[in-house]
Write a protein that holds these residues in place. Sequence first.
Motif, PDB file in Angstrom:
ATOM      1  N   HIS A 152       0.816  -1.213   0.000  1.00 18.61           N
ATOM      2  CA  HIS A 152       0.000   0.000   0.000  1.00 18.61           C
ATOM      3  C   HIS A 152       0.852   1.267   0.000  1.00 18.61           C
ATOM      4  O   HIS A 152       0.525   2.237  -0.678  1.00 18.61           O
ATOM      5  N   ARG A 153       1.933   1.242   0.767  1.00 15.86           N
ATOM      6  CA  ARG A 153       2.770   2.443   0.841  1.00 15.86           C
ATOM      7  C   ARG A 153       3.344   2.807  -0.531  1.00 15.86           C
ATOM      8  O   ARG A 153       3.326   3.982  -0.938  1.00 15.86           O
ATOM      9  N   LEU A 154       3.849   1.820  -1.252  1.00 15.37           N
ATOM     10  CA  LEU A 154       4.411   2.085  -2.579  1.00 15.37           C
ATOM     11  C   LEU A 154       3.345   2.583  -3.549  1.00 15.37           C
ATOM     12  O   LEU A 154       3.597   3.466  -4.375  1.00 15.37           O
ATOM     13  N   MET A 155       2.168   2.012  -3.445  1.00 10.50           N
ATOM     14  CA  MET A 155       1.067   2.447  -4.287  1.00 10.50           C
ATOM     15  C   MET A 155       0.754   3.926  -4.051  1.00 10.50           C
ATOM     16  O   MET A 155       0.576   4.704  -4.992  1.00 10.50           O
ATOM     17  N   ARG A 156       0.690   4.319  -2.768  1.00  9.97           N
ATOM     18  CA  ARG A 156       0.389   5.711  -2.443  1.00  9.97           C
ATOM     19  C   ARG A 156       1.506   6.643  -2.899  1.00  9.97           C
ATOM     20  O   ARG A 156       1.248   7.766  -3.364  1.00  9.97           O
ATOM     21  N   GLU A 157       2.764   6.202  -2.741  1.00  7.12           N
ATOM     22  CA  GLU A 157       3.883   7.044  -3.166  1.00  7.12           C
ATOM     23  C   GLU A 157       3.843   7.304  -4.662  1.00  7.12           C
ATOM     24  O   GLU A 157       4.053   8.442  -5.116  1.00  7.12           O
ATOM     25  N   LEU A 158       3.565   6.286  -5.451  1.00  2.00           N
ATOM     26  CA  LEU A 158       3.488   6.464  -6.901  1.00  2.00           C
ATOM     27  C   LEU A 158       2.295   7.342  -7.282  1.00  2.00           C
ATOM     28  O   LEU A 158       2.397   8.202  -8.158  1.00  2.00           O
ATOM     29  N   ALA A 159       1.170   7.122  -6.627  1.00  2.00           N
ATOM     30  CA  ALA A 159      -0.017   7.920  -6.932  1.00  2.00           C
ATOM     31  C   ALA A 159       0.176   9.380  -6.537  1.00  2.00           C
ATOM     32  O   ALA A 159      -0.383  10.280  -7.172  1.00  2.00           O
ATOM     33  N   GLY A 160       0.972   9.607  -5.496  1.00  2.00           N
ATOM     34  CA  GLY A 160       1.187  10.977  -5.021  1.00  2.00           C
ATOM     35  C   GLY A 160       2.352  11.688  -5.660  1.00  2.00           C
ATOM     36  O   GLY A 160       2.674  12.816  -5.277  1.00  2.00           O
ATOM     37  N   SER A 161       3.017  11.045  -6.635  1.00  2.79           N
ATOM     38  CA  SER A 161       4.150  11.688  -7.299  1.00  2.79           C
ATOM     39  C   SER A 161       3.686  12.935  -8.052  1.00  2.79           C
ATOM     40  O   SER A 161       2.503  13.073  -8.387  1.00  2.79           O
ATOM     41  N   ALA A 162       4.607  13.838  -8.318  1.00  2.35           N
ATOM     42  CA  ALA A 162       4.251  15.146  -8.877  1.00  2.35           C
ATOM     43  C   ALA A 162       3.432  15.035 -10.152  1.00  2.35           C
ATOM     44  O   ALA A 162       2.442  15.754 -10.347  1.00  2.35           O
ATOM     45  N   ARG A 163       3.796  14.102 -11.030  1.00  2.00           N
ATOM     46  CA  ARG A 163       3.104  14.053 -12.317  1.00  2.00           C
ATOM     47  C   ARG A 163       1.746  13.339 -12.251  1.00  2.00           C
ATOM     48  O   ARG A 163       0.979  13.382 -13.216  1.00  2.00           O
ATOM     49  N   GLU A 209       3.905 -15.287 -11.744  1.00  2.97           N
ATOM     50  CA  GLU A 209       4.702 -14.097 -12.045  1.00  2.97           C
ATOM     51  C   GLU A 209       4.063 -12.867 -11.431  1.00  2.97           C
ATOM     52  O   GLU A 209       2.865 -12.637 -11.586  1.00  2.97           O
ATOM     53  N   ASP A 210       4.840 -12.098 -10.696  1.00  4.93           N
ATOM     54  CA  ASP A 210       4.359 -10.868 -10.043  1.00  4.93           C
ATOM     55  C   ASP A 210       3.061 -11.121  -9.272  1.00  4.93           C
ATOM     56  O   ASP A 210       2.045 -10.445  -9.487  1.00  4.93           O
ATOM     57  N   PRO A 211       3.069 -12.061  -8.336  1.00  2.00           N
ATOM     58  CA  PRO A 211       1.817 -12.447  -7.679  1.00  2.00           C
ATOM     59  C   PRO A 211       1.252 -11.384  -6.744  1.00  2.00           C
ATOM     60  O   PRO A 211       0.032 -11.331  -6.556  1.00  2.00           O
ATOM     61  N   VAL A 212       2.110 -10.545  -6.142  1.00  5.87           N
ATOM     62  CA  VAL A 212       1.582  -9.498  -5.271  1.00  5.87           C
ATOM     63  C   VAL A 212       0.833  -8.463  -6.106  1.00  5.87           C
ATOM     64  O   VAL A 212      -0.247  -7.995  -5.721  1.00  5.87           O
ATOM     65  N   LEU A 213       1.373  -8.128  -7.259  1.00  9.97           N
ATOM     66  CA  LEU A 213       0.656  -7.223  -8.160  1.00  9.97           C
ATOM     67  C   LEU A 213      -0.674  -7.843  -8.576  1.00  9.97           C
ATOM     68  O   LEU A 213      -1.712  -7.162  -8.605  1.00  9.97           O
ATOM     69  N   ASP A 214      -0.668  -9.133  -8.873  1.00 10.86           N
ATOM     70  CA  ASP A 214      -1.894  -9.807  -9.271  1.00 10.86           C
ATOM     71  C   ASP A 214      -2.918  -9.764  -8.138  1.00 10.86           C
ATOM     72  O   ASP A 214      -4.122  -9.580  -8.376  1.00 10.86           O
ATOM     73  N   TYR A 242       5.083   0.265 -10.508  1.00 13.14           N
ATOM     74  CA  TYR A 242       4.616  -0.423  -9.308  1.00 13.14           C
ATOM     75  C   TYR A 242       5.111  -1.868  -9.298  1.00 13.14           C
ATOM     76  O   TYR A 242       5.562  -2.387  -8.272  1.00 13.14           O
ATOM     77  N   ARG A 243       5.067  -2.524 -10.438  1.00 10.84           N
ATOM     78  CA  ARG A 243       5.543  -3.904 -10.555  1.00 10.84           C
ATOM     79  C   ARG A 243       7.015  -4.001 -10.152  1.00 10.84           C
ATOM     80  O   ARG A 243       7.402  -4.890  -9.382  1.00 10.84           O
ATOM     81  N   ALA A 244       7.814  -3.076 -10.649  1.00  8.08           N
ATOM     82  CA  ALA A 244       9.249  -3.095 -10.333  1.00  8.08           C
ATOM     83  C   ALA A 244       9.480  -2.884  -8.842  1.00  8.08           C
ATOM     84  O   ALA A 244      10.331  -3.549  -8.225  1.00  8.08           O
ATOM     85  N   ALA A 245       8.736  -1.982  -8.241  1.00  8.57           N
ATOM     86  CA  ALA A 245       8.891  -1.715  -6.808  1.00  8.57           C
ATOM     87  C   ALA A 245       8.452  -2.916  -5.972  1.00  8.57           C
ATOM     88  O   ALA A 245       9.081  -3.256  -4.963  1.00  8.57           O
TER      89      ALA A 245
END
Length: 272
Positions: A152-163, A209-214, A242-245
């Motif tokens: 959740h934290r990474l998701m929020r950080e990406l969503a809150g990025s400047a762009r 593959e990428d099960p947490v993202l799934d 997000y997948r990479a993180a």
Amino acid sequence: MSAHSPAWDPAQYLRHAGHRARPFADLLARVPALPGDRPRIADLGCGPGNVTALLADRWPTAHITGYDNSPAMLDKAVVDHQGPTPGGGRLDFTPADARTWTPGEPYDLIVSNATLQWVSGHPDRFADWVAGLRPGGTFAFQVPGNFSAPSHRLMRELAGSARRRDRLADVLRHEDAVLAPEAYLERLTGLGCAADVWETTYIHLLTGEDPVLDWVKGTGLRPVLTALADDPEAREEFLAEYRAALRVAYPAGPHGTPFPFRRIFAVATKEA
């Protein structure tokens, strides 16, 4: 749910149905005997109905109604589960929103599984739901307690990025989406209930593959996917980052990807 109600995908949600059902089974194991011989049960936020059906296994003669505000989830539930149950009870599914639903008849059990985290101010609804219980009836729920986890934290950080801030900053939930276990205990005992509140951290071993993202595509990421549905390029860019993180935060092991998931449980029984 928030003002940005996400679009739900029953097929994606059910991809991890076994792991998602485990907490519901653990919740039901702590529900005491119900007062009625043919119990009346409400499942708030029933989703595709797969765990609602477990209620009929525990209380075969019960009349159970699953409530949800997602037409897609309800359609799946009706097709797969609605109708008479083998023990002489019945399963029904009908539209309702937990933000406004109030019992229209006495219930022996009101249960909610991984739904109330979407309902802002849900503890303020507890009084109405407890009032709708028969004497000796039970209100039981389970909510995720993992809003500070990397997923959740990474998701929020990406969503809150400047762009992305203008488009995504307000669509995701934060740690205040649920209360601390102690606060739930205080709320429920304050309503005159005998309350049992606890927390459990499951270590799900996910495969593929990428099960947490799934996994999060079926739940926590839905608001982002909904907000970016009309912009496939921005959606794929977000998913790639997000997948990479997530790959770094949840490295795959030799037997799968360990995914710790904390959940909060409460079982509150009204005085008989």
